[in-house]
Write a protein that holds these residues in place. Sequence first.
Motif, PDB file in Angstrom:
ATOM      1  N   MET A 139       0.849  -0.981   0.013  1.00  0.00           N
ATOM      2  CA  MET A 139       0.067   0.083  -0.023  1.00  0.00           C
ATOM      3  C   MET A 139       0.953   1.141   0.035  1.00  0.00           C
ATOM      4  SD  MET A 139      -3.256  -1.229   2.781  1.00  0.00           S
ATOM      5  CE  MET A 139      -3.366   0.449   2.916  1.00  0.00           C
ATOM      6  N   LEU A 140       1.930   1.297   0.818  1.00  0.00           N
ATOM      7  CA  LEU A 140       2.767   2.439   0.905  1.00  0.00           C
ATOM      8  C   LEU A 140       3.379   2.523  -0.334  1.00  0.00           C
ATOM      9  CD1 LEU A 140       4.357   4.518   2.778  1.00  0.00           C
ATOM     10  CD2 LEU A 140       6.114   2.794   3.181  1.00  0.00           C
ATOM     11  N   LEU A 141       3.968   1.443  -1.030  1.00  0.00           N
ATOM     12  CA  LEU A 141       4.616   1.701  -2.466  1.00  0.00           C
ATOM     13  C   LEU A 141       3.651   2.023  -3.528  1.00  0.00           C
ATOM     14  CD1 LEU A 141       6.984  -1.432  -2.011  1.00  0.00           C
ATOM     15  CD2 LEU A 141       7.746   1.108  -1.800  1.00  0.00           C
ATOM     16  N   GLU A 142       2.548   1.704  -3.443  1.00  0.00           N
ATOM     17  CA  GLU A 142       1.665   1.815  -4.420  1.00  0.00           C
ATOM     18  C   GLU A 142       1.390   3.480  -4.418  1.00  0.00           C
ATOM     19  OE1 GLU A 142      -1.509  -0.867  -4.149  1.00  0.00           O
ATOM     20  OE2 GLU A 142      -0.505  -2.205  -5.524  1.00  0.00           O
ATOM     21  N   GLN A 143       1.216   4.071  -3.132  1.00  0.00           N
ATOM     22  CA  GLN A 143       0.794   5.392  -2.884  1.00  0.00           C
ATOM     23  C   GLN A 143       1.943   6.305  -3.554  1.00  0.00           C
ATOM     24  OE1 GLN A 143       0.424   6.064   1.355  1.00  0.00           O
ATOM     25  NE2 GLN A 143      -1.558   4.870   1.322  1.00  0.00           N
ATOM     26  N   GLN A 144       3.052   6.032  -3.713  1.00  0.00           N
ATOM     27  CA  GLN A 144       4.073   6.841  -4.257  1.00  0.00           C
ATOM     28  C   GLN A 144       4.005   6.514  -5.675  1.00  0.00           C
ATOM     29  OE1 GLN A 144       6.313   8.329  -1.995  1.00  0.00           O
ATOM     30  NE2 GLN A 144       4.913   7.624  -0.669  1.00  0.00           N
ATOM     31  N   GLN A 145       3.338   5.885  -6.434  1.00  0.00           N
ATOM     32  CA  GLN A 145       3.105   5.823  -7.802  1.00  0.00           C
ATOM     33  C   GLN A 145       4.478   6.007  -8.420  1.00  0.00           C
ATOM     34  OE1 GLN A 145       0.319   9.382  -8.491  1.00  0.00           O
ATOM     35  NE2 GLN A 145      -1.240   8.200  -7.706  1.00  0.00           N
TER      36      GLN A 145
ATOM     37  N   PRO B 195       7.443   3.649 -10.703  1.00  0.00           N
ATOM     38  CA  PRO B 195       7.602   2.509 -11.747  1.00  0.00           C
ATOM     39  C   PRO B 195       7.783   1.323 -10.973  1.00  0.00           C
ATOM     40  CG  PRO B 195       8.673   4.592 -12.466  1.00  0.00           C
ATOM     41  CD  PRO B 195       8.521   4.984 -11.395  1.00  0.00           C
ATOM     42  N   PRO B 196       7.043   0.189 -11.329  1.00  0.00           N
ATOM     43  CA  PRO B 196       7.446  -0.837 -10.693  1.00  0.00           C
ATOM     44  C   PRO B 196       9.120  -1.316 -10.792  1.00  0.00           C
ATOM     45  CG  PRO B 196       5.394  -1.029 -12.124  1.00  0.00           C
ATOM     46  CD  PRO B 196       6.110   0.126 -12.287  1.00  0.00           C
ATOM     47  N   ALA B 197       9.598  -1.048 -11.791  1.00  0.00           N
ATOM     48  CA  ALA B 197      11.073  -1.232 -11.734  1.00  0.00           C
ATOM     49  C   ALA B 197      11.912  -0.680 -10.667  1.00  0.00           C
ATOM     50  CB  ALA B 197      12.038  -0.932 -13.326  1.00  0.00           C
ATOM     51  N   THR B 198      11.431   0.670 -10.790  1.00  0.00           N
ATOM     52  CA  THR B 198      12.056   1.460  -9.444  1.00  0.00           C
ATOM     53  C   THR B 198      11.770   0.740  -8.060  1.00  0.00           C
ATOM     54  OG1 THR B 198      11.885   3.475 -10.818  1.00  0.00           O
ATOM     55  CG2 THR B 198      12.179   3.953  -8.446  1.00  0.00           C
ATOM     56  N   VAL B 199      10.486   0.480  -7.815  1.00  0.00           N
ATOM     57  CA  VAL B 199      10.303  -0.125  -6.737  1.00  0.00           C
ATOM     58  C   VAL B 199      10.935  -1.586  -6.429  1.00  0.00           C
ATOM     59  CG1 VAL B 199       8.231  -1.193  -5.426  1.00  0.00           C
ATOM     60  CG2 VAL B 199       7.900   1.078  -6.523  1.00  0.00           C
ATOM     61  N   LEU B 200      11.266  -2.303  -7.485  1.00  0.00           N
ATOM     62  CA  LEU B 200      11.815  -3.565  -7.351  1.00  0.00           C
ATOM     63  C   LEU B 200      13.383  -3.359  -7.068  1.00  0.00           C
ATOM     64  CD1 LEU B 200      10.089  -5.699  -9.969  1.00  0.00           C
ATOM     65  CD2 LEU B 200       9.932  -5.726  -7.566  1.00  0.00           C
ATOM     66  N   ALA B 201      13.751  -2.296  -7.772  1.00  0.00           N
ATOM     67  CA  ALA B 201      15.428  -2.075  -7.402  1.00  0.00           C
ATOM     68  C   ALA B 201      15.442  -1.761  -5.978  1.00  0.00           C
ATOM     69  CB  ALA B 201      15.711  -0.985  -8.564  1.00  0.00           C
ATOM     70  N   ALA B 202      14.493  -0.710  -5.531  1.00  0.00           N
ATOM     71  CA  ALA B 202      14.468  -0.231  -4.167  1.00  0.00           C
ATOM     72  C   ALA B 202      14.378  -1.585  -3.124  1.00  0.00           C
ATOM     73  CB  ALA B 202      13.611   0.943  -3.724  1.00  0.00           C
ATOM     74  N   LEU B 203      13.524  -2.514  -3.607  1.00  0.00           N
ATOM     75  CA  LEU B 203      13.447  -3.631  -2.644  1.00  0.00           C
ATOM     76  C   LEU B 203      14.504  -4.377  -2.733  1.00  0.00           C
ATOM     77  CD1 LEU B 203       9.486  -4.383  -3.237  1.00  0.00           C
ATOM     78  CD2 LEU B 203      10.545  -3.472  -1.048  1.00  0.00           C
ATOM     79  N   ALA B 204      15.325  -4.669  -3.665  1.00  0.00           N
ATOM     80  CA  ALA B 204      16.431  -5.452  -3.813  1.00  0.00           C
ATOM     81  C   ALA B 204      17.526  -4.802  -2.817  1.00  0.00           C
ATOM     82  CB  ALA B 204      17.086  -5.297  -5.041  1.00  0.00           C
ATOM     83  N   ILE B 205      17.599  -3.522  -2.697  1.00  0.00           N
ATOM     84  CA  ILE B 205      18.727  -2.811  -1.722  1.00  0.00           C
ATOM     85  C   ILE B 205      18.076  -3.074  -0.300  1.00  0.00           C
ATOM     86  CG2 ILE B 205      19.339  -0.535  -1.029  1.00  0.00           C
ATOM     87  CD1 ILE B 205      19.075   0.225  -3.907  1.00  0.00           C
ATOM     88  N   VAL B 206      16.885  -2.895  -0.180  1.00  0.00           N
ATOM     89  CA  VAL B 206      16.369  -3.211   1.321  1.00  0.00           C
ATOM     90  C   VAL B 206      16.361  -4.795   1.584  1.00  0.00           C
ATOM     91  CG1 VAL B 206      14.311  -3.371   2.609  1.00  0.00           C
ATOM     92  CG2 VAL B 206      14.671  -1.533   0.960  1.00  0.00           C
ATOM     93  N   GLU B 207      16.231  -5.493   0.661  1.00  0.00           N
ATOM     94  CA  GLU B 207      16.550  -7.035   1.116  1.00  0.00           C
ATOM     95  C   GLU B 207      18.065  -7.297   1.396  1.00  0.00           C
ATOM     96  OE1 GLU B 207      15.790 -11.527  -0.756  1.00  0.00           O
ATOM     97  OE2 GLU B 207      15.813  -9.837  -2.117  1.00  0.00           O
ATOM     98  N   LYS B 208      18.962  -6.638   0.720  1.00  0.00           N
ATOM     99  CA  LYS B 208      20.304  -7.026   0.752  1.00  0.00           C
ATOM    100  C   LYS B 208      20.812  -6.346   2.186  1.00  0.00           C
ATOM    101  CE  LYS B 208      24.802  -5.796  -1.150  1.00  0.00           C
ATOM    102  NZ  LYS B 208      25.541  -5.249  -2.290  1.00  0.00           N
TER     103      LYS B 208
END
Length: 54
Positions: free
Chosen positions: A16-22, A24-37
């Motif tokens: 929900m938080l990420l969708e509110q930011q509107q 691009p999915p590629a940007t969100v996935l790149a950020a999530l990869a950093i968070v996961e690491k």
Amino acid sequence: MAQAPTEVQLAVDLIMLLEQQQLPPATVLAALAIVEKDFRRQLMLGNKENKTEK
């Protein structure tokens, strides 16, 4: 939802938080990869600290 496991509740909140930011999915996935690491690193450091304390 209140009875869902904590990780499911957190995932829904994050989606929900990420969708509110509107963003691009590629940007969100790149950020999530950093968070996961980062969290995997924290997990490993925590495991090493726990082993040395015993």
